[in-house]
Every structure is written in structure tokens, then in C-alpha cells.
Design a protein around this motif. Structure first.
Motif, PDB file in Angstrom:
ATOM      1  N   ARG A  79     -15.418  -1.468   0.568  1.00  0.00           N
ATOM      2  CA  ARG A  79     -14.241  -2.345   0.481  1.00  0.00           C
ATOM      3  C   ARG A  79     -13.978  -3.025   1.817  1.00  0.00           C
ATOM      4  O   ARG A  79     -13.689  -4.228   1.885  1.00  0.00           O
ATOM      5  CB  ARG A  79     -13.032  -1.511   0.048  1.00  0.00           C
ATOM      6  CG  ARG A  79     -11.721  -2.288  -0.071  1.00  0.00           C
ATOM      7  CD  ARG A  79     -10.586  -1.356  -0.506  1.00  0.00           C
ATOM      8  NE  ARG A  79      -9.315  -2.067  -0.517  1.00  0.00           N
ATOM      9  CZ  ARG A  79      -8.553  -2.260   0.549  1.00  0.00           C
ATOM     10  NH1 ARG A  79      -8.946  -1.797   1.741  1.00  0.00           N
ATOM     11  NH2 ARG A  79      -7.412  -2.913   0.457  1.00  0.00           N
ATOM     12  N   PHE A  80     -14.092  -2.271   2.915  1.00  0.00           N
ATOM     13  CA  PHE A  80     -13.882  -2.828   4.252  1.00  0.00           C
ATOM     14  C   PHE A  80     -14.941  -3.879   4.569  1.00  0.00           C
ATOM     15  O   PHE A  80     -14.633  -4.960   5.079  1.00  0.00           O
ATOM     16  CB  PHE A  80     -13.921  -1.701   5.285  1.00  0.00           C
ATOM     17  CG  PHE A  80     -13.764  -2.167   6.711  1.00  0.00           C
ATOM     18  CD1 PHE A  80     -12.511  -2.399   7.247  1.00  0.00           C
ATOM     19  CD2 PHE A  80     -14.879  -2.376   7.517  1.00  0.00           C
ATOM     20  CE1 PHE A  80     -12.360  -2.836   8.555  1.00  0.00           C
ATOM     21  CE2 PHE A  80     -14.738  -2.806   8.822  1.00  0.00           C
ATOM     22  CZ  PHE A  80     -13.470  -3.037   9.340  1.00  0.00           C
TER      23      PHE A  80
ATOM     24  N   HIS B 194       0.820  -1.213   0.000  1.00  0.00           N
ATOM     25  CA  HIS B 194       0.000   0.000   0.000  1.00  0.00           C
ATOM     26  C   HIS B 194       0.852   1.261   0.000  1.00  0.00           C
ATOM     27  O   HIS B 194       0.393   2.327  -0.415  1.00  0.00           O
ATOM     28  CB  HIS B 194      -0.904   0.034   1.232  1.00  0.00           C
ATOM     29  CG  HIS B 194      -2.043  -0.942   1.182  1.00  0.00           C
ATOM     30  ND1 HIS B 194      -2.872  -1.060   0.094  1.00  0.00           N
ATOM     31  CD2 HIS B 194      -2.496  -1.842   2.092  1.00  0.00           C
ATOM     32  CE1 HIS B 194      -3.789  -1.986   0.335  1.00  0.00           C
ATOM     33  NE2 HIS B 194      -3.584  -2.472   1.540  1.00  0.00           N
TER      34      HIS B 194
ATOM     35  N   ARG C 275     -14.295  -7.070   2.775  1.00  0.00           N
ATOM     36  CA  ARG C 275     -13.175  -7.791   3.405  1.00  0.00           C
ATOM     37  C   ARG C 275     -13.660  -8.593   4.614  1.00  0.00           C
ATOM     38  O   ARG C 275     -13.315  -9.762   4.786  1.00  0.00           O
ATOM     39  CB  ARG C 275     -12.082  -6.804   3.819  1.00  0.00           C
ATOM     40  CG  ARG C 275     -10.829  -7.459   4.389  1.00  0.00           C
ATOM     41  CD  ARG C 275      -9.733  -6.429   4.577  1.00  0.00           C
ATOM     42  NE  ARG C 275      -8.540  -7.043   5.157  1.00  0.00           N
ATOM     43  CZ  ARG C 275      -7.637  -7.725   4.474  1.00  0.00           C
ATOM     44  NH1 ARG C 275      -7.778  -7.886   3.174  1.00  0.00           N
ATOM     45  NH2 ARG C 275      -6.586  -8.248   5.074  1.00  0.00           N
TER      46      ARG C 275
ATOM     47  N   ASP D 126      -7.352  -1.870   6.080  1.00  0.00           N
ATOM     48  CA  ASP D 126      -6.876  -3.256   6.142  1.00  0.00           C
ATOM     49  C   ASP D 126      -6.308  -3.579   7.519  1.00  0.00           C
ATOM     50  O   ASP D 126      -6.491  -4.683   8.036  1.00  0.00           O
ATOM     51  CB  ASP D 126      -5.815  -3.509   5.073  1.00  0.00           C
ATOM     52  CG  ASP D 126      -6.424  -3.713   3.691  1.00  0.00           C
ATOM     53  OD1 ASP D 126      -7.669  -3.746   3.594  1.00  0.00           O
ATOM     54  OD2 ASP D 126      -5.658  -3.842   2.719  1.00  0.00           O
TER      55      ASP D 126
ATOM     56  N   ILE E 188      -5.732   7.176  -1.541  1.00  0.00           N
ATOM     57  CA  ILE E 188      -6.413   5.886  -1.711  1.00  0.00           C
ATOM     58  C   ILE E 188      -5.587   4.770  -1.092  1.00  0.00           C
ATOM     59  O   ILE E 188      -6.098   3.948  -0.312  1.00  0.00           O
ATOM     60  CB  ILE E 188      -6.672   5.618  -3.205  1.00  0.00           C
ATOM     61  CG1 ILE E 188      -7.605   6.685  -3.779  1.00  0.00           C
ATOM     62  CG2 ILE E 188      -7.265   4.218  -3.404  1.00  0.00           C
ATOM     63  CD1 ILE E 188      -7.739   6.646  -5.288  1.00  0.00           C
ATOM     64  N   ASN E 189      -4.292   4.728  -1.390  1.00  0.00           N
ATOM     65  CA  ASN E 189      -3.428   3.683  -0.843  1.00  0.00           C
ATOM     66  C   ASN E 189      -3.338   3.768   0.675  1.00  0.00           C
ATOM     67  O   ASN E 189      -3.334   2.740   1.366  1.00  0.00           O
ATOM     68  CB  ASN E 189      -2.025   3.779  -1.454  1.00  0.00           C
ATOM     69  CG  ASN E 189      -1.995   3.337  -2.906  1.00  0.00           C
ATOM     70  OD1 ASN E 189      -2.885   2.635  -3.355  1.00  0.00           O
ATOM     71  ND2 ASN E 189      -0.979   3.764  -3.631  1.00  0.00           N
TER      72      ASN E 189
ATOM     73  N   TYR F   4      -5.536   5.087   2.848  1.00  0.00           N
ATOM     74  CA  TYR F   4      -6.767   4.642   3.507  1.00  0.00           C
ATOM     75  C   TYR F   4      -6.968   3.138   3.341  1.00  0.00           C
ATOM     76  O   TYR F   4      -7.471   2.471   4.247  1.00  0.00           O
ATOM     77  CB  TYR F   4      -7.979   5.426   3.010  1.00  0.00           C
ATOM     78  CG  TYR F   4      -8.269   6.633   3.875  1.00  0.00           C
ATOM     79  CD1 TYR F   4      -8.655   6.478   5.209  1.00  0.00           C
ATOM     80  CD2 TYR F   4      -8.119   7.923   3.387  1.00  0.00           C
ATOM     81  CE1 TYR F   4      -8.898   7.575   6.020  1.00  0.00           C
ATOM     82  CE2 TYR F   4      -8.357   9.027   4.190  1.00  0.00           C
ATOM     83  CZ  TYR F   4      -8.740   8.845   5.509  1.00  0.00           C
ATOM     84  OH  TYR F   4      -8.971   9.924   6.326  1.00  0.00           O
ATOM     85  N   ASN F   5      -6.581   2.583   2.189  1.00  0.00           N
ATOM     86  CA  ASN F   5      -6.613   1.131   2.046  1.00  0.00           C
ATOM     87  C   ASN F   5      -5.798   0.462   3.147  1.00  0.00           C
ATOM     88  O   ASN F   5      -6.221  -0.530   3.748  1.00  0.00           O
ATOM     89  CB  ASN F   5      -6.060   0.707   0.681  1.00  0.00           C
ATOM     90  CG  ASN F   5      -7.032   0.954  -0.455  1.00  0.00           C
ATOM     91  OD1 ASN F   5      -8.207   1.236  -0.238  1.00  0.00           O
ATOM     92  ND2 ASN F   5      -6.543   0.844  -1.679  1.00  0.00           N
TER      93      ASN F   5
ATOM     94  N   GLN G  83     -14.598   3.203   0.278  1.00  0.00           N
ATOM     95  CA  GLN G  83     -13.722   2.673   1.321  1.00  0.00           C
ATOM     96  C   GLN G  83     -14.514   1.831   2.314  1.00  0.00           C
ATOM     97  O   GLN G  83     -14.077   0.755   2.730  1.00  0.00           O
ATOM     98  CB  GLN G  83     -13.007   3.814   2.047  1.00  0.00           C
ATOM     99  CG  GLN G  83     -11.893   4.461   1.254  1.00  0.00           C
ATOM    100  CD  GLN G  83     -10.678   3.561   1.124  1.00  0.00           C
ATOM    101  OE1 GLN G  83     -10.277   2.890   2.073  1.00  0.00           O
ATOM    102  NE2 GLN G  83     -10.082   3.528  -0.063  1.00  0.00           N
TER     103      GLN G  83
END
Length: 410
Positions: free
Chosen positions: A313-314, A234, A317, A250, A242-243, A245-246, A310
Motif C-alpha cells: 500500500r505504501f 484513520h 502511494r 500515510d 489496520i487503521n 498502521y495506515n 502495508q
């Protein structure tokens, strides 16, 4: 940096010995918030019920339509203006908090106090900048977030050396001795206090007990290794929003999976630059004051859609991971609150807050109009009472609440 597992390996095999003794059906709580609200026509669906039409901003959550509820017409009943968003998770402003037994303690911290004693970290907080001021303890003190993904990684996943462990144990034991002395002095003061002072002293006593418990917990965890995790991919190359917050989301997901914590907050601050997001050329705050200019509104909606992406995406996951010791996925055992203490930044409105609750095993209701028969907005604290009760907190009120919101769960 220690040798790290890949994310794929981590998702399948949490490190042995990294988890606390987790009872079946353990619940977790995540708050995702921003200080500027959401553009109402694009956030709120146009119709109510379970079969509502998905709004533009919520499109990334189409896959989970039956896994969340959108709440319309709920707020804290405050006059509009900047600064009121500080009350998002409590309904109470710092300047009026003296009138409340738990001051302006945020709902996440109340839940952490109830369920956080068995894990390494009662709660964790992340944001790429400070300034949102979303999390407050029972003494009315703001808890600052980690603003650097690397620092959050070190906090959650980097083990101490043997020398650092010995030093930390010494510090904890020294602090425990100081706390013992304070407790003895406090008992003497309380014995002589008048009735008017006892409530304040009781609050102080609660703080002492919480500190004692935290010190005991920290001492128990010092000798245990943390789970391994990898966020390097990331952070390689350009450090885009973006990276980063990814990486933060995660880390929260894996901290939940390995039971490092059961309560977390992630915030999107108002001064953060969103120009990494496709179609955004100006600041977040500037986009809210758009004068209904279609181009500027489109940039605001792009920022808000990024926040929902975001969140989506979470949630995906968590939904891909089976809940340990229970049926369903981790999403089914994680209550997620998304929202803001401001309704819409363009008008500084603090009414009709954009609120969404996902996961948690609730039998979700789609899009709900929470207004009373008389047309009054529901106090958001009513929903917070419901969330507290979902975590086994046996209370029927929280600050400005007038009741609770009825929603069943499995």
C-alpha cells in the motif's frame, strides 16, 4: 488542532513553503522491519531469477514484481536465539559494539547522518509498540519510535504557537551555549590524551559536531510552518491495527513528499495484537511457535501477509506521486528495505534472513541466491554497503561486510 487538508488535496498540493530546497533526484530511505522473521516456505519464492513464481506471502506485491529484489541466504552469521534481532540493521550486538568505531549504529542512522542535514527531521521512527529495538545511533543508544499515531501527527504536522516557538528558540540557544563550553573542554582533554584514548575521543567529538549541526538546523526550522495533513479518518471509530498502521504509513509518505524527512523506519513489534487481521485469533509470537499446526501457521502467514500488504500500500502511494524535479515516481527515488534480524521465529533461527529491497531506481533482479560458490551465506552488511553507496556514501565496508552486492541502478 489546526485546519487540515484532505489526503487527496495533500497528495496533489504540498503546502507552499513547507519543503526544503530539494535537489533533483533526491533519494529517501525507509526500513520496514519485524523481530520474528517470516515463515520461510511462504516468504521465499521456490525459484530464482527475474521470472520467479511469486510466493504466497509476497502476493500483495505482484503488481510491483519488477520493482523489488528478494535476497535469499543472507544473514549476520550469528548463533540462533532471541536477542540477535537487535543487530538487524548493523550486524553488531550492543554487548560487542565496543569493538566497532560506530558501535552498533544502524544503517538508517548512518544514511540519515549523510543526507538528513537539509530537512526538518533527519529521521523519524514509528511502531505501535516499543520493544523491537531496531534503531541505534553512533553512541550505541537505542532511538525509540513514536507508538501513537496522534503523537506522530503532532510531531510532524502540528505547528507551535508563537509563545511555544519563542520558548523553543530560547532552549535551543541555551543548549548551544552549553555545547560551546563542552567543546572547549573537550579540545583541552584531547590535547593531553594518549594514543589509546584518541579513538574514543574522536567518536565523542563526532557526536558533539552532530549535536551542533542538529541544534543549528532546529533553530532554522522553528520559525517555519509545517505542511498540513489529515489523518482523522484513520482514527475515527474503532482504533484497529489496520487503521493505525495506515495512518503511520500515510504520514511517512507525506513527510517524504514534503521533504520533512528523507529517512524513516516503521516496525511491527512482536507483542502487538493482530486479532484485527482477518483469520488471526492469537498473539504474533505464539503463532511462530506453531508446531507446524496448519491452523496456527495460517494465522502466522495472515500476520506476515498483513505486513506485506502495508508495504505494498505504501509503495503504491509513492508510485502514484511524480518525483519533484526528476523523472519517475517517488518510489523510483525511495530505497525501501524490508526484513528482520531473525530468520524464523518458530525455530529462533538467525540464518537466511527474509530480506527485500524495493524502489530506489535499482535494476531489480527478482529472487537472488546470494550464497558464495562455496555455499556460504552472504553477510547482510554487504548489501548495506551497496545501499550506502547508492546514497553517495563513499565507503567500501560496514561492520561485518566482506564486500558489497552488485546491483545496478538508473
Amino acid at each position: 488542532m489546526p485546519k487540515l487538508e484532505s489526503i487527496a488535496q495533500a497528495a496533489e498540493k504540498p503546502s507552499a513553503g513547507s519543503q526544503s530546497h530539494r535537489p533533483a533526484g533526491t533519494l529517501r530511505f525507509l526500513v520496514v522491519g519485524n523481530p520474528l522473521g517470516m515463515h520461510p516456505p511462504n516468504f521465499f519464492p521456490k525459484d530464482f531469477g527475474r521470472d520467479y513464481t511469486m510466493s504466497r506471502t509476497l502476493q500483495p506485491l505482484e503488481w510491483a514484481k519488477d520493482r523489488f529484489t528478494v535476497f535469499s541466504h543472507t544473514d549476520h552469521g550469528m548463533k540462533s536465539g532471541h536477542g540477535r534481532e537487535l543487530a538487524f540493521l548493523s550486524g553488531v550486538l550492543p554487548e560487542t559494539s565496543h569493538a566497532f568505531p560506530e558501535k552498533n549504529m544502524s544503517i538508517d542512522q548512518l544514511i540519515a547522518r549523510h543526507i538528513g542535514s537539509d530537512v526538518r527531521y533527519p529521521s523519524i521512527h514509528a511502531s505501535l509498540q516499543t520493544g523491537i529495538r531496531m534503531v541505534w545511533n553512533a553512541n550505541g543508544v537505542e532511538l525509540k519510535p513514536f507508538t501513537d499515531p496522534q503523537r506522530l501527527f503532532e510531531h510532524l504536522f502540528l505547528n507551535l504557537s508563537d509563545q511555544e516557538k519563542r520558548h523553543q528558540l530560547t532552549t535551543i540557544q541555551r543548549n548551544g551555549s552549553i555545547l560551546d563550553a563542552v567543546s572547549e573542554q573537550f579540545a583541552g582533554v584531547k590535547a593531553m590524551a594518549g594514543v589509546a584514548d584518541r579513538e574514543r575521543l574522536d567518536q565523542f567529538g563526532t557526536s558533539i559536531r552532530e549535536l551542533e549541526n542538529r541544534l543549528k538546523t532546529r533553530e532554522e526550522w522553528v520559525g517555519r510552518n509545517k505542511p498540513e495533513f489529515d489523518i482523522s479518518h484513520h482514527l475515527e471509530g474503532e482504533a484497529s491495527i489496520i487503521n493505525r498502521y495506515n495512518a503511520m504509513f500515510d504520514m511517512v509518505a507525506y513527510a517524504f513528499q514534503t521533504d520533512l524527512t528523507r529517512v524513516a523506519t516503521v516496525a511491527f513489534p512482536n507483542e502487538l495484537g493482530y486479532t484485527d487481521v482477518n483469520g488471526v485469533n492469537r498473539g504474533y509470537h505464539a503463532c511462530t511457535h506453531n508446531g507446524k499446526d496448519e491452523q496456527v501457521v495460517s494465522e502466522l502467514v495472515a500476520i506476515e501477509s498483513f505486513q506485506i500488504e502495508q508495504l505494498s500500500r505504501f509503495m503504491k502511494r509513492l508510485d502514484e506521486i511524480d518525483e519533484p524535479n526528476a523523472n519517475g515516481s517517488m518510489l523510483d527515488h525511495t530505497v525501501i528495505l524490508f526484513g528482520s534480524g531473525m530468520g524464523y521465529g518458530g525455530t529462533h533461527s538467525n540464518r537466511n534472513l527474509p530480506i527485500l529491497v524495493a524502489g530506489g531506481g535499482f535494476k531489480h533482479l527478482g529472487h537472488v541466491d546470494t550464497r558464495s560458490a562455496a555455499g556460504k551465506n552472504m553477510p547482510l552488511c554487504n548489501l548495506y554497503v551497496t545501499l550506502m553507496q547508492r546514497f553517495g556514501i563513499e565507503r567500501d565496508s560496514f561492520n561485518l561486510s566482506t564486500g558489497s552486492f552488485s546491483i545496478d541502478h538508473a
